[in-house]
Design a protein around this motif. Structure first.
Motif, PDB file in Angstrom:
ATOM      1  N   GLY A 202       0.804  -1.221   0.000  1.00 46.88           N
ATOM      2  CA  GLY A 202       0.000   0.000   0.000  1.00 46.88           C
ATOM      3  C   GLY A 202       0.831   1.262   0.000  1.00 46.88           C
ATOM      4  O   GLY A 202       0.516   2.224  -0.695  1.00 46.88           O
TER       5      GLY A 202
ATOM      6  N   GLY B 124      -5.574  -2.130  -2.176  1.00 44.80           N
ATOM      7  CA  GLY B 124      -4.646  -1.008  -2.073  1.00 44.80           C
ATOM      8  C   GLY B 124      -4.815  -0.023  -3.208  1.00 44.80           C
ATOM      9  O   GLY B 124      -4.705   1.196  -3.017  1.00 44.80           O
TER      10      GLY B 124
ATOM     11  N   ALA C 161      -2.849  -2.845   3.696  1.00 47.53           N
ATOM     12  CA  ALA C 161      -2.631  -2.111   2.444  1.00 47.53           C
ATOM     13  C   ALA C 161      -3.396  -0.792   2.448  1.00 47.53           C
ATOM     14  O   ALA C 161      -2.915   0.213   1.902  1.00 47.53           O
ATOM     15  CB  ALA C 161      -3.067  -2.965   1.256  1.00 47.53           C
TER      16      ALA C 161
ATOM     17  N   ALA D 107      -1.604   2.811   2.027  1.00 48.40           N
ATOM     18  CA  ALA D 107      -1.946   3.815   1.024  1.00 48.40           C
ATOM     19  C   ALA D 107      -2.150   5.184   1.669  1.00 48.40           C
ATOM     20  O   ALA D 107      -1.776   6.215   1.099  1.00 48.40           O
ATOM     21  CB  ALA D 107      -3.204   3.393   0.273  1.00 48.40           C
TER      22      ALA D 107
END
Length: 273
Positions: A18, A58, A234, A238
């Protein structure tokens, strides 16, 4: 204890995917083999589920943060499909010990590339790119045909390699996708990391479809636990990529990948000999 290990390992994989667009996915196979007791063939298949679903979630999170160029990711992913099919078919015909040795070599290469990238970024300092605008397309047909062939070849070769690695070893190939998106499609680093997740999701799904029904199935319970932990991490990764400088995180994952690579090599090479 096995469940705890799967959750911790999944979180590390997802966080890297991510936040960095790659690196952590290469940990999935060693985790499945050495922590969760899967065979190499089972692990490389199960890894495709972990990596593919994590990359998809992600990518959605990165897209909401505005860090995905969906059209370019889809095009690159479709170009990589051929390599994914070839890699998945080849994997079923290779001895499992050879598979693990190849994987150990790949991990060492990835760790080295991550270290080099980390050193370069450390000299340049953090970068916060504005959303890129579309540059000249690689191929156009109207009003006349035009081709930026060196760029087109670079994308074709890199995408095919990404597909081959994904199909053969069950890895995402983000360490190749991100530089290809940077150089071939002119994306800034932050957008290349997010867009690479689209590519990884496409190639993982393709390779998994080819592998379906071939060889022994992995322990889906362990795979699903690893996938769930990875997917949740993830999303967090991000958000970290959007809000913070990820250089320190990248450095930590570089050390982790190199350590796991060394361990995998010490286990795999004697078994082959």
């Amino acid at each position: 204890m096995t469940l705890v290990l799967a959750v911790v390992a999944g979180a590390l994989i997802g966080l890297s995917l991510g936040a960095l667009g790659g690196g952590g996915s290469i940990l999935a196979v060693p985790v499945l083999v050495y922590l969760l007791g899967q065979s190499p063939a089972q692990a490389t298949t199960g890894s495709l589920v972990v990596v593919g679903i994590t990359a998809l979630i992600g990518a959605v999170a990165a897209g909401r943060a505005g860090h995905v160029m969906l059209d370019r990711g889809v095009v690159f992913g479709l170009v990589a499909v051929g390599g994914a099919v070839l890699g998945a078919n080849a994997s079923a015909r290779v001895d499992e010990d050879v598979l693990l040795v190849a994987f150990a070599a790949l991990m060492l290469l990835v760790g080295a590339l991550m270290a080099v990238r980390q050193l370069r970024h450390g000299r340049q300092g953090p970068q916060h790119a504005a959303r890129p605008t579309l540059d000249d397309p690689i191929i156009t047909f109207s009003p006349t045909f035009a081709c930026a062939c060196p760029r087109a070849l670079k994308v074709l070769v890199t995408a095919t390699l990404v597909g081959l690695l994904t199909g053969f070893l069950g890895v995402g190939g983000g360490f190749l996708v991100v530089p290809a998106l940077l150089l071939g499609l002119a994306l800034p680093l932050s957008y290349a990391a997010g867009t690479s997740l689209v590519v990884i999701a496409i190639t993982s799904a393709t390779a998994l479809a080819v592998r379906a029904g071939v060889g022994s199935a992995p322990d889906w319970g362990a795979v699903l636990v690893l996938t769930l932990a990875s997917a949740l991490a993830a999303v967090a990764g991000a958000r970290i990529a959007h809000r913070a400088d990820t250089r320190h995180l990248s450095g930590a994952f570089t050390v982790l990948v190199l350590a796991v690579a060394a361990y995998t090599a010490t286990r795999a090479v004697p078994a082959l000999v």
